[in-house]
Design an enzyme around this catalytic site. Structure first.
Site, PDB file in Angstrom:
ATOM      1  N   CYS A  35      94.904  50.813 170.578  1.00 12.68           N
ATOM      2  CA  CYS A  35      94.844  50.295 169.319  1.00 12.68           C
ATOM      3  C   CYS A  35      95.754  49.118 169.106  1.00 12.68           C
ATOM      4  O   CYS A  35      96.499  48.907 169.796  1.00 12.68           O
ATOM      5  CB  CYS A  35      95.194  51.562 168.237  1.00 12.68           C
ATOM      6  SG  CYS A  35      94.293  52.968 168.361  1.00 12.68           S
ATOM      7  N   ARG A  79      91.748  45.052 170.917  1.00  8.29           N
ATOM      8  CA  ARG A  79      92.320  46.205 171.314  1.00  8.29           C
ATOM      9  C   ARG A  79      91.661  47.489 171.021  1.00  8.29           C
ATOM     10  O   ARG A  79      91.984  48.471 171.520  1.00  8.29           O
ATOM     11  CB  ARG A  79      93.766  46.267 170.812  1.00  8.29           C
ATOM     12  CG  ARG A  79      94.666  45.050 171.557  1.00  8.29           C
ATOM     13  CD  ARG A  79      96.135  45.340 171.004  1.00  8.29           C
ATOM     14  NE  ARG A  79      96.867  46.553 171.847  1.00  8.29           N
ATOM     15  CZ  ARG A  79      97.634  46.188 172.914  1.00  8.29           C
ATOM     16  NH1 ARG A  79      97.954  45.060 173.081  1.00  8.29           N
ATOM     17  NH2 ARG A  79      98.195  47.433 173.348  1.00  8.29           N
ATOM     18  N   TRP A  92      91.017  52.684 168.226  1.00  6.42           N
ATOM     19  CA  TRP A  92      90.175  52.768 169.189  1.00  6.42           C
ATOM     20  C   TRP A  92      90.328  54.447 169.338  1.00  6.42           C
ATOM     21  O   TRP A  92      91.240  55.052 169.885  1.00  6.42           O
ATOM     22  CB  TRP A  92      90.468  52.468 170.705  1.00  6.42           C
ATOM     23  CG  TRP A  92      89.630  52.665 171.628  1.00  6.42           C
ATOM     24  CD1 TRP A  92      88.573  51.869 172.029  1.00  6.42           C
ATOM     25  CD2 TRP A  92      89.531  53.916 172.805  1.00  6.42           C
ATOM     26  NE1 TRP A  92      87.678  52.431 173.057  1.00  6.42           N
ATOM     27  CE2 TRP A  92      88.139  53.817 173.463  1.00  6.42           C
ATOM     28  CE3 TRP A  92      90.265  54.959 172.973  1.00  6.42           C
ATOM     29  CZ2 TRP A  92      87.773  54.578 174.398  1.00  6.42           C
ATOM     30  CZ3 TRP A  92      89.826  55.759 173.694  1.00  6.42           C
ATOM     31  CH2 TRP A  92      88.759  55.577 174.525  1.00  6.42           C
ATOM     32  N   ASN A 152      99.662  54.215 168.135  1.00  8.52           N
ATOM     33  CA  ASN A 152      98.623  53.886 169.392  1.00  8.52           C
ATOM     34  C   ASN A 152      99.428  55.059 170.373  1.00  8.52           C
ATOM     35  O   ASN A 152     100.305  55.198 170.509  1.00  8.52           O
ATOM     36  CB  ASN A 152      99.064  52.462 169.820  1.00  8.52           C
ATOM     37  CG  ASN A 152      98.292  52.323 171.145  1.00  8.52           C
ATOM     38  OD1 ASN A 152      97.196  52.785 171.288  1.00  8.52           O
ATOM     39  ND2 ASN A 152      98.865  51.534 172.046  1.00  8.52           N
ATOM     40  N   GLY A 153      98.521  55.652 170.987  1.00 14.51           N
ATOM     41  CA  GLY A 153      98.623  56.511 171.962  1.00 14.51           C
ATOM     42  C   GLY A 153      98.256  58.004 171.480  1.00 14.51           C
ATOM     43  O   GLY A 153      97.253  58.031 170.745  1.00 14.51           O
ATOM     44  N   GLU A 201      82.695  44.240 191.530  1.00 16.49           N
ATOM     45  CA  GLU A 201      82.962  43.602 190.075  1.00 16.49           C
ATOM     46  C   GLU A 201      81.861  42.909 189.419  1.00 16.49           C
ATOM     47  O   GLU A 201      81.743  43.118 188.096  1.00 16.49           O
ATOM     48  CB  GLU A 201      84.046  42.277 190.545  1.00 16.49           C
ATOM     49  CG  GLU A 201      84.357  41.526 189.358  1.00 16.49           C
ATOM     50  CD  GLU A 201      85.046  42.281 188.254  1.00 16.49           C
ATOM     51  OE1 GLU A 201      85.477  43.589 188.249  1.00 16.49           O
ATOM     52  OE2 GLU A 201      85.057  41.573 187.029  1.00 16.49           O
ATOM     53  N   LYS A 205      80.877  44.194 185.624  1.00 20.80           N
ATOM     54  CA  LYS A 205      80.897  43.652 184.372  1.00 20.80           C
ATOM     55  C   LYS A 205      79.432  43.624 183.644  1.00 20.80           C
ATOM     56  O   LYS A 205      79.568  43.542 182.463  1.00 20.80           O
ATOM     57  CB  LYS A 205      80.887  41.842 184.753  1.00 20.80           C
ATOM     58  CG  LYS A 205      82.125  41.294 185.289  1.00 20.80           C
ATOM     59  CD  LYS A 205      83.029  41.081 184.007  1.00 20.80           C
ATOM     60  CE  LYS A 205      84.297  41.030 183.918  1.00 20.80           C
ATOM     61  NZ  LYS A 205      84.890  42.387 184.285  1.00 20.80           N
ATOM     62  N   GLU A 239      79.508  46.829 181.619  1.00 17.31           N
ATOM     63  CA  GLU A 239      80.651  46.659 180.642  1.00 17.31           C
ATOM     64  C   GLU A 239      79.834  45.997 179.227  1.00 17.31           C
ATOM     65  O   GLU A 239      80.037  46.255 178.294  1.00 17.31           O
ATOM     66  CB  GLU A 239      81.894  46.056 181.131  1.00 17.31           C
ATOM     67  CG  GLU A 239      83.043  45.992 180.119  1.00 17.31           C
ATOM     68  CD  GLU A 239      83.969  45.060 180.944  1.00 17.31           C
ATOM     69  OE1 GLU A 239      83.979  44.520 181.792  1.00 17.31           O
ATOM     70  OE2 GLU A 239      85.118  45.529 180.241  1.00 17.31           O
ATOM     71  N   HIS A 253      72.044  54.010 204.062  1.00 15.80           N
ATOM     72  CA  HIS A 253      72.879  55.226 204.102  1.00 15.80           C
ATOM     73  C   HIS A 253      72.401  55.991 202.710  1.00 15.80           C
ATOM     74  O   HIS A 253      73.097  56.961 202.135  1.00 15.80           O
ATOM     75  CB  HIS A 253      74.205  55.296 204.183  1.00 15.80           C
ATOM     76  CG  HIS A 253      74.598  54.940 205.651  1.00 15.80           C
ATOM     77  ND1 HIS A 253      74.382  55.594 206.801  1.00 15.80           N
ATOM     78  CD2 HIS A 253      74.959  53.619 206.218  1.00 15.80           C
ATOM     79  CE1 HIS A 253      74.649  55.025 207.910  1.00 15.80           C
ATOM     80  NE2 HIS A 253      75.156  53.732 207.516  1.00 15.80           N
ATOM     81  N   LYS A 264      90.271  46.462 175.099  1.00 11.08           N
ATOM     82  CA  LYS A 264      91.091  45.756 176.123  1.00 11.08           C
ATOM     83  C   LYS A 264      92.251  46.317 177.099  1.00 11.08           C
ATOM     84  O   LYS A 264      92.185  46.306 178.059  1.00 11.08           O
ATOM     85  CB  LYS A 264      91.717  44.546 175.291  1.00 11.08           C
ATOM     86  CG  LYS A 264      92.230  43.258 176.260  1.00 11.08           C
ATOM     87  CD  LYS A 264      91.239  42.673 177.050  1.00 11.08           C
ATOM     88  CE  LYS A 264      91.569  41.389 178.087  1.00 11.08           C
ATOM     89  NZ  LYS A 264      90.780  41.283 178.994  1.00 11.08           N
TER      90      LYS A 264
HETATM   91  O1  M6R Z   1      95.073  45.151 181.644  1.00 13.76           O
HETATM   92  P1  M6R Z   1      94.626  45.779 183.157  1.00 13.76           P
HETATM   93  O2  M6R Z   1      94.323  44.734 183.928  1.00 13.76           O
HETATM   94  O3  M6R Z   1      95.612  46.868 183.572  1.00 13.76           O
HETATM   95  O4  M6R Z   1      93.336  46.496 182.829  1.00 13.76           O
HETATM   96  C1  M6R Z   1      92.519  47.113 183.779  1.00 13.76           C
HETATM   97  C2  M6R Z   1      91.155  47.388 183.407  1.00 13.76           C
HETATM   98  O5  M6R Z   1      91.090  48.266 182.246  1.00 13.76           O
HETATM   99  C3  M6R Z   1      90.472  46.194 183.191  1.00 13.76           C
HETATM  100  O6  M6R Z   1      90.476  45.136 184.264  1.00 13.76           O
HETATM  101  C4  M6R Z   1      88.982  46.541 182.612  1.00 13.76           C
HETATM  102  O7  M6R Z   1      88.360  47.079 183.676  1.00 13.76           O
HETATM  103  C5  M6R Z   1      88.303  45.246 182.299  1.00 13.76           C
HETATM  104  N1  M6R Z   1      87.562  45.626 180.733  1.00 13.76           N
HETATM  105  C6  M6R Z   1      87.084  44.980 183.145  1.00 13.76           C
HETATM  106  O8  M6R Z   1      86.464  43.665 182.578  1.00 13.76           O
END
Ligand code: M6R
Length: 608
Positions: free
Chosen positions: A2, A27, A76, A102-103, A482, A486, A489, A505, A603
C-alpha cells in the site's frame, strides 16, 4: 504494497496528501482514503472509496480544504475485499484516532476478540482496524499518541508501517515500522511520513531512514524518533538524488512507455564512474567487503530474479566463480549451506520486497556477506545489506519493471567484470573489449527504440492470440522467461518461456496452428545458433507463427523478424529484452488493459 503518506505543515493538507497519493498510487490501487485533522478537539474528517484514487477525489468536498495535517492511503487488499468499509483509514470507536497501515497484522484475530470483549464494534474485515481500537484505548490512558503507538507495536505480530493521527493533537502524526518501509521527508516548517520518497520529492530531497521497530512523531517543526521503549534514537539522514520530474509522465501516454524510452539514459547512469581511463573496473562496494569469494548466490523475485539468471552466465564465464540463482521466496524457508566465502547478492528495484528482504536476513544469519543491487535509497534491503550497488535507474512508477531490469543486468555485468579483474580470469585486453561493449549499450538500446514502430504495429496483429510462447537458449532463456512474465502481467494472456532444448520434452505439445512463438536468436557465431534455428523449424512445422529477435548476422526467411544491433553474446539479452517489453506494452494497450496499474498487482510486494 500500500502507499502511505502523512503531511503536517503550513500548506493545505488535503491537496498535499492527494498529490502524494497520486505519486503513490502505483503501490496499490484498489481503494484509497484520507483523514484530516481540524482544530484541537474537532472531529476528524475522513473520506474513503473503493476503486482508483479518482473515486476518492470525486467524493471530496470543500470542507476538507483547510486542515494542516493529514494522512492518506492507497490500498492493495490483503484482509477483506476492496470495499469502502475496508479502505483505510480505520477509525477508532470514539472517532478520535485514524490509522493507515501497510503490511499484515498476523495476530489480529486474537486482538479483535479481546477488543470486542471490551465493547469495540468492528466495521471492516481488515486486520488494521484492531490497531485503530487498540491505539485509541492506549491514547485515552496516556494522552500521548507516540507513547500509545509504542505500546501497541509491542503487541503486534507481523509486518507493518503504521501512521496515526488524533483529533486531540491536530498537528501531530505518529508513525511506526517493522519489516515494512517508512521514510521521513524533512521540509521547512513541514514534514512528511511516507512509504517511499516519491511521495514527497517534489517538496524536499532531505530524508531520514527509520530503523526496525522505531516510532516517529512529527509536527511541522519537530521530528522525534524513538525505539519501542521510548528511548530517543537517531535515524540515518540521506539526500535523495532522484529528480522530481523523473517521477512524472512527461508527455508519454503511460509511465511504462516513458520508462522503456529512458533505458539508454538509465544504463549510462548505472555505468557512470565504473571504469577508469586505463580500463580498470571500479566496484568499491564489493571491494569494501574484502571477501575471498568461492561461490555466489543471487536471490530475488519476479523480474529481478530474471536479472539474476542472466547475470549468472557472465559471472561464471568471466570470473570463474560458481553462481546459483534462487527465488528469494523459496530460499528464505530452506536450510541452505552457505559459508563465509559465499557472497549473497540480492536484487531489488524497490528494496522493499518482503521475500528478498527476509532471504537477505536469512543469508546473513547463516554467515554469508550480502551485497544488494538496489534502485531505491533509504529502502530496507539497501539499509540491511553489507554493501549496496545502486543501479541508478531513477524512479520506476509503472508496475511492470523495465529500466530497473536492464540496469540490474548491467550492474551484474560490472560485478562480473570486477571479479574477473580481481581473479585475473580475463586479460586486460579482454576486459577493455567488454567495457567498450558495455559503454556502447545505451546507443544500441536507443537504436532499437528509434525503429520500434513496425514492432508496435505487428504486435497489434496478435492481440487476439490466446497464448504466446517464448524460446531462448543461454542468456536468451531467462530473456524468454522475462518476455513471458511481462506479457502475463500486462496483457493478461497465457505466456510461457522455455529453453529451446526443452521444447521436445513437453512444451511443443502446446503449439497449434497460428500459435505465436517469439524466438530469441544468439549471434550466428554462437555455438547455439543452429540449435535455435532448428527449434524454429520444429515449431513452424507444427503451425507456429514465429517472431524472431536476432542481429543481422543470422539470415532468416520469416515474415516477422525484429532486428537488434549486434553485441557480445553475453550482453545480448539486454538488447533482446527491449522488443519484448514493447511487445507486452503494445499488447496491453491493444487489449484495452491498464498498462501502468495492471489488475491484481502492485509495484512493491511488501507482504508475503
Ligand atoms: O522491487 P523488486 O525488484 O524487488 O520487485 C520484484 C518483483 O516484484 C518485480 O520485479 C515484479 O516481478 C515486476 N512487477 C515485474 O514486472
Amino acid at each position: 504494497m500500500c502507499g502511505i503518506i502523512g503531511y503536517t505543515g503550513a500548506s493545505p493538507a488535503l491537496s498535499m496528501v492527494i498529490d502524494s497519493l497520486r505519486k503513490l498510487e502505483y503501490r496499490g490501487y484498489d481503494s484509497a482514503g484520507i483523514a484530516l485533522t481540524g482544530k484541537a478537539g474537532e472531529k476528524l474528517i475522513v473520506a474513503k472509496r473503493a476503486g482508483k484514487l479518482s473515486n476518492l477525489e470525486s467524493a471530496l468536498t470543500s470542507d476538507h480544504a483547510d486542515s494542516l495535517s493529514g494522512i492518506g492511503h492507497t490500498r492493495w487488499a490483503t484482509h477483506g475485499g476492496p470495499t469502502d468499509e475496508n479502505a483505510h483509514p480505520h477509525i477508532s470507536s470514539d472517532g478520535k484516532v485514524a490509522v493507515i497501515h501497510n503490511g499484515i497484522i498476523e495476530n489480529y484475530i486474537e486482538l479483535k476478540a479481546e477488543l470486542e470483549k471490551r465493547g469495540h464494534k468492528f466495521s471492516s474485515q481488515t486486520d488494521t482496524e484492531s490497531v485503530a481500537h487498540l491505539l485509541s484505548d492506549e491514547f485515552n490512558l496516556s494522552k500521548d499518541l507516540a507513547d500509545a503507538m509504542r505500546k501497541v507495536c509491542k503487541r503486534l505480530r507481523g509486518s507493518f508501517t503504521l501512521l496515526a493521527i488524533s483529533s486531540d493533537s491536530p498537528e501531530v502524526i505518529v508513525g511506526a515500522r517493522r519489516n515494512s518501509p517508512l521514510v521521513v521527508g524533512l521540509g521547512r516548517g513541514e514534514n512528511f511520513l511516507a512509504s517511499d520518497v516519491s511521495a514527497f520529492i517534489a517538496h524536499t530531497k532531505s530524508a531520514l531512514e527509520l530503523g526496525q521497530d522505531q516510532v516517529v512523531q512529527v509536527s511541522p517543526d519537530v521530528v522525534l524518533v524513538t525505539d519501542l521503549d521510548g528511548k530517543q534514537v537517531s535515524a540515518k539522514p540521506f539526500e535523495i538524488t532522484w529528480d522530481a520530474k523523473a517521477a512524472e509522465r512527461g508527455g508519454y501516454t503511460h509511465f511504462m512507455l516513458k520508462e522503456i524510452f529512458e533505458q539508454p539514459k538509465a544504463i549510462s547512469e548505472t555505468l557512470l564512474g565504473r571504469f577508469s581511463n586505463d580500463s580498470k573496473v571500479i566496484c568499491s562496494e564489493l571491494a569494501s567487503l574484502n571477501l575471498d569469494i568461492d561461490r555466489i548466490l543471487i536471490l530475488a523475485c519476479g523480474t529481478a530474479y530474471h536479472a539474476g539468471l542472466i547475470g549468472k552466465y557472465a559471472i561464471e564465464q568471466w570470473s570463474k566463480i560458481a553462481v546459483d540463482v534462487e527465488l528469494a521466496s523459496e530460499f528464505r524457508y530452506r536450510k541452505p549451506f552457505l559459508t563465509a566465502k559465499t557472497l549473497v547478492i540480492t536484487i531489488s528495484q524497490s528494496g522493499e520486497t518482503m521475500d528478498t528482504l527476509m532471504a537477505a536476513r536469512h543469508a546473513k544469519e547463516l554467515g554469508a556477506a550480502t551485497l544488494s543491487i538496489c534502485n531505491t535509497m533509504g529502502s530496507s534491503i539497501a539499509r540491511e545489506s553489507d554493501a549496496v550497488f545502486y543501479s541508478h535507474a531513477g524512479p520506476e512508477i509503472a508496475v511492470a519493471s523495465t529500466k530497473a531490469l536492464l540496469t540490474q543486468i548491467v550492474a551484474l555485468k560490472v560485478i562480473a567484470l570486477y571479479l574477473a579483474q580481481n581473479n585475473k580470469s580475463l586479460s586486460s585486453a579482454q576486459i577493455a573489449k567488454i567495457i567498450a561493449e558495455l559503454l556502447a549499450l545505451p546507443n544500441k538500446v536507443e537504436e532499437i527504440l528509434e525503429t520500434v514502430e513496425p514492432l508496435r504495429a505487428m504486435t497489434r496483429g496478435f492481440k487476439d492470440a490466446t497464448s504466446v510462447l517464448f524460446l531462448g537458449r543461454n542468456v536468451g532463456y531467462p530473456a524468454a522467461l522475462e518476455g513471458a512474465l511481462k506479457l502475463k502481467e500486462l496483457a493478461y494472456m497465457h505466456a510461457e518461456g522455455f529453453a529451446g532444448g526443452e521444447l521436445k520434452h513437453g512444451p511443443i505439445a502446446l503449439i497449434e496452428e497460428g500459435t505465436p512463438v517469439i524466438a530469441i536468436l544468439p549471434p550466428a557465431s554462437s555455438a547455439i545458433s543452429e540449435k535455435m534455428l532448428s527449434n524454429i523449424q520444429e515449431v513452424r512445422a507444427r503451425g507456429a507463427n514465429v517472431i524472431a529477435i536476432a542481429d543481422a548476422s543470422t539470415p532468416l526467411d520469416l515474415k516477422h523478424v525484429i532486428r537488434i544491433p549486434s553485441c557480445d553474446e553475453l550482453l545480448q539479452s539486454i538488447l533482446a529484452i527491449v522488443p519484448l517489453q514493447v511487445f507486452a506494452y503494445e499488447m496491453a494497450v491493444a487489449r484495452g488493459n491498464d498498462v501502468d496499474q495492471p489488475r491484481n498487482l502492485a509495484k512493491s510486494v511488501t507482504v508475503e
